[in-house]
Each structure stands twice: as C-alpha cells, then as structure tokens.
Design an enzyme around this catalytic site. Structure first.
Site, PDB file in Angstrom:
ATOM      1  N   LYS A  66      50.053  40.062  28.317  1.00 47.37           N
ATOM      2  CA  LYS A  66      49.519  40.448  27.005  1.00 47.37           C
ATOM      3  C   LYS A  66      50.195  41.715  26.479  1.00 47.37           C
ATOM      4  O   LYS A  66      50.574  41.789  25.315  1.00 47.37           O
ATOM      5  CB  LYS A  66      47.995  40.674  27.077  1.00 47.37           C
ATOM      6  CG  LYS A  66      47.211  39.465  27.579  1.00 47.37           C
ATOM      7  CD  LYS A  66      45.713  39.694  27.521  1.00 47.37           C
ATOM      8  CE  LYS A  66      45.191  40.754  28.477  1.00 47.37           C
ATOM      9  NZ  LYS A  66      45.280  40.373  29.904  1.00 47.37           N
TER      10      LYS A  66
ATOM     11  N   ARG B 203      53.849  44.621  39.776  1.00 48.35           N
ATOM     12  CA  ARG B 203      53.666  45.718  38.823  1.00 48.35           C
ATOM     13  C   ARG B 203      53.095  46.948  39.539  1.00 48.35           C
ATOM     14  O   ARG B 203      53.441  48.079  39.214  1.00 48.35           O
ATOM     15  CB  ARG B 203      52.727  45.260  37.696  1.00 48.35           C
ATOM     16  CG  ARG B 203      52.526  46.292  36.598  1.00 48.35           C
ATOM     17  CD  ARG B 203      51.805  45.698  35.394  1.00 48.35           C
ATOM     18  NE  ARG B 203      50.372  45.629  35.575  1.00 48.35           N
ATOM     19  CZ  ARG B 203      49.525  45.088  34.692  1.00 48.35           C
ATOM     20  NH1 ARG B 203      49.969  44.537  33.581  1.00 48.35           N
ATOM     21  NH2 ARG B 203      48.231  45.068  34.930  1.00 48.35           N
TER      22      ARG B 203
ATOM     23  N   ARG C 183      39.334  41.231  39.661  1.00 46.54           N
ATOM     24  CA  ARG C 183      39.614  41.197  38.214  1.00 46.54           C
ATOM     25  C   ARG C 183      39.756  39.758  37.730  1.00 46.54           C
ATOM     26  O   ARG C 183      39.279  39.421  36.641  1.00 46.54           O
ATOM     27  CB  ARG C 183      40.892  41.988  37.909  1.00 46.54           C
ATOM     28  CG  ARG C 183      40.657  43.495  37.952  1.00 46.54           C
ATOM     29  CD  ARG C 183      41.924  44.275  38.189  1.00 46.54           C
ATOM     30  NE  ARG C 183      42.903  44.139  37.142  1.00 46.54           N
ATOM     31  CZ  ARG C 183      44.193  44.428  37.320  1.00 46.54           C
ATOM     32  NH1 ARG C 183      44.639  44.860  38.499  1.00 46.54           N
ATOM     33  NH2 ARG C 183      45.027  44.301  36.326  1.00 46.54           N
TER      34      ARG C 183
HETATM   35  P1  ADP Z   1      44.691  43.865  32.823  1.00 44.99           P
HETATM   36  O1  ADP Z   1      44.436  42.926  31.682  1.00 44.99           O
HETATM   37  O2  ADP Z   1      46.071  43.758  33.371  1.00 44.99           O
HETATM   38  O3  ADP Z   1      43.643  43.802  33.871  1.00 44.99           O
HETATM   39  P2  ADP Z   1      44.021  46.162  31.155  1.00 44.99           P
HETATM   40  O4  ADP Z   1      44.907  47.322  31.033  1.00 44.99           O
HETATM   41  O5  ADP Z   1      43.789  45.318  29.926  1.00 44.99           O
HETATM   42  O6  ADP Z   1      44.642  45.338  32.323  1.00 44.99           O
HETATM   43  O7  ADP Z   1      42.583  46.617  31.673  1.00 44.99           O
HETATM   44  C1  ADP Z   1      42.412  47.385  32.838  1.00 44.99           C
HETATM   45  C2  ADP Z   1      40.929  47.619  33.094  1.00 44.99           C
HETATM   46  O8  ADP Z   1      40.354  48.346  31.980  1.00 44.99           O
HETATM   47  C3  ADP Z   1      40.058  46.371  33.216  1.00 44.99           C
HETATM   48  O9  ADP Z   1      40.084  45.836  34.515  1.00 44.99           O
HETATM   49  C4  ADP Z   1      38.677  46.945  32.842  1.00 44.99           C
HETATM   50  O10 ADP Z   1      38.124  47.687  33.913  1.00 44.99           O
HETATM   51  C5  ADP Z   1      39.012  47.944  31.753  1.00 44.99           C
HETATM   52  N1  ADP Z   1      38.934  47.313  30.419  1.00 44.99           N
HETATM   53  C6  ADP Z   1      39.979  47.104  29.574  1.00 44.99           C
HETATM   54  N2  ADP Z   1      39.552  46.489  28.447  1.00 44.99           N
HETATM   55  C7  ADP Z   1      38.220  46.298  28.589  1.00 44.99           C
HETATM   56  C8  ADP Z   1      37.206  45.690  27.789  1.00 44.99           C
HETATM   57  N3  ADP Z   1      37.498  45.153  26.607  1.00 44.99           N
HETATM   58  N4  ADP Z   1      35.938  45.685  28.252  1.00 44.99           N
HETATM   59  C9  ADP Z   1      35.638  46.221  29.427  1.00 44.99           C
HETATM   60  N5  ADP Z   1      36.533  46.791  30.247  1.00 44.99           N
HETATM   61  C10 ADP Z   1      37.819  46.831  29.846  1.00 44.99           C
END
Ligand code: ADP
Length: 191
Positions: A14, A128, A146
C-alpha cells in the site's frame, strides 16, 4: 475530487503504490501508520499511546485514530483528493470516513484492494524488518498477529465497499510497475 482507499493486508504494498499514485493523480497521501510513527518519533502523548498497540500488532483504538485522521484531512482544505493508506481498518472508521467526506461534499471514489497470499506477505514483512527498524516487522509472531487482526477486523470492509459498488480487487503480486499499472487502469475506469 478523487478519493482513493488503498486497501489490503500488512505487506501488500500500500505504501509503495501510494507514493506512485499521489504523484500521478496529485493526491494528498494520508498513511495512519506513518502518522503514528511520526508521533512515536516525536515522543508525543498520542505516539506513546499508539506504540503500546503497534508493538503487539494490535489496532490503535478507533477514537484516537479517527480524530487523528480527521485533523489531517482538515489540514488540507485545498486538496484535489486524498489517498487513504491504512485507514479505514474497522467498520466504525469506514463510517467516520464517509461522514467526514460528506461534510466536505465529497466521497470515496474507489477502494483498491491489493490481493497477496499470506506466505508472500510474511516473507515481505520479515525482509522489510531487516532494514525498516520497525519492531512490528522484526518478529514473526507479531506479523502473524497483524495478519489475524486484518482478517478479523479489516477484511470485512471489502463488503462495505462492495455494497457501495466501489471495491476493485487488484492482483498484488508482480513488479512494482506492473501493479501500479493495474491500479491506474482501475482508477481511470472509475473516474
Ligand atoms: P502495515 O499495514 O504494514 O501493518 P501500517 O504502517 O499501516 O503498517 O500500520 C502499522 C500499525 O499502526 C498497525 O499494525 C496498527 O497498530 C497501527 N495502525 C495504523 N493504521 C491504523 C488504523 N487505521 N487503525 C488502527 N490502528 C492503526
């Protein structure tokens, strides 16, 4: 306005694709993960709160996440459109996003859902983790959590966008440019 949700499990690509899309379509990129990490780095109260959840691979509570997202959208009143990356991740977040965009007399144009097999995701995230410095990428147990959280809480949103006839499933395996091409085709068809 073009407002895109870029959707998919952790490791689906993404962030990588968002960087390319924002340039081509002049969109403002909002990544909730990046916003949380910036807050952690800046040692803000929000960052401290978020870190405890992120390190375990859990979602940060909706109230915190939605307020942060809303503030970021409101910071960009002249945007030509947004690309939402990592948001929404729950049904209350998706509802809040629709309400927020409606208050700005706009709406989501399309939800582009990147499809990647689990084993490929785990391999990408572990890889990563070697360079990202992200605690949540370094540990396979956290990565698997996750993915489980994604399956349980986030993937049902595909139905949410399907019901609005906005869901586009995109094959997320291939070169970065191949996948980018598929995303652009989907956007151009939709707008
Ligand atoms: P990835 O999609 O690779 O897991 P992100 O950088 O999008 O990585 O998100 C990392 C962490 O940030 C998630 O595992 C969560 O803990 C938190 N997070 C990100 N976006 C949200 C969201 N919209 N709602 C709740 N937690 C979020």
């Amino acid at each position: 306005m073009i407002n895109i949700v870029i959707f998919g499990p952790p490791g689906a690509g993404k962030g990588t694709q968002s960087e390319k899309l924002l340039e081509k379509y002049s969109l403002v990129h909002i990544s909730t993960g990046d916003l949380f990490r910036a807050n952690i780095k800046g040692e803000t109260k929000l960052g401290l709160r978020a870190k405890a959840f992120m390190d375990k691979g859990e979602l940060v509570p909706d109230s915190v996440t939605i307020d942060m997202l809303r503030a970021k959208v409101e910071e960009n009143p002249n945007a030509q459109g947004f690309i939402f990356d990592g948001f929404p991740r729950t049904t209350p977040q998706a509802d809040a996003l629709d309400t927020l965009l409606a208050s700005l007399s706009t709406s989501i144009s399309a939800c582009l859902s990147l499809q990647v097999p689990d084993e490929e995701l785990v391999a990408r995230l572990l890889n990563r983790g070697k360079t990202s410095g992200r605690a949540d990428d370094a540990d396979e147990t956290v990565i698997r959590n996750r993915l489980a959280v994604y399956m349980r809480e986030t993937s049902p949103l595909k139905d949410f966008y399907k019901q609005q006839a906005k869901l586009k499933e995109i094959h997320g395996v291939g070169t970065v440019d191949e996948i980018f091409g598929r995303l652009c085709t989907a956007i151009d068809k939709h707008s």
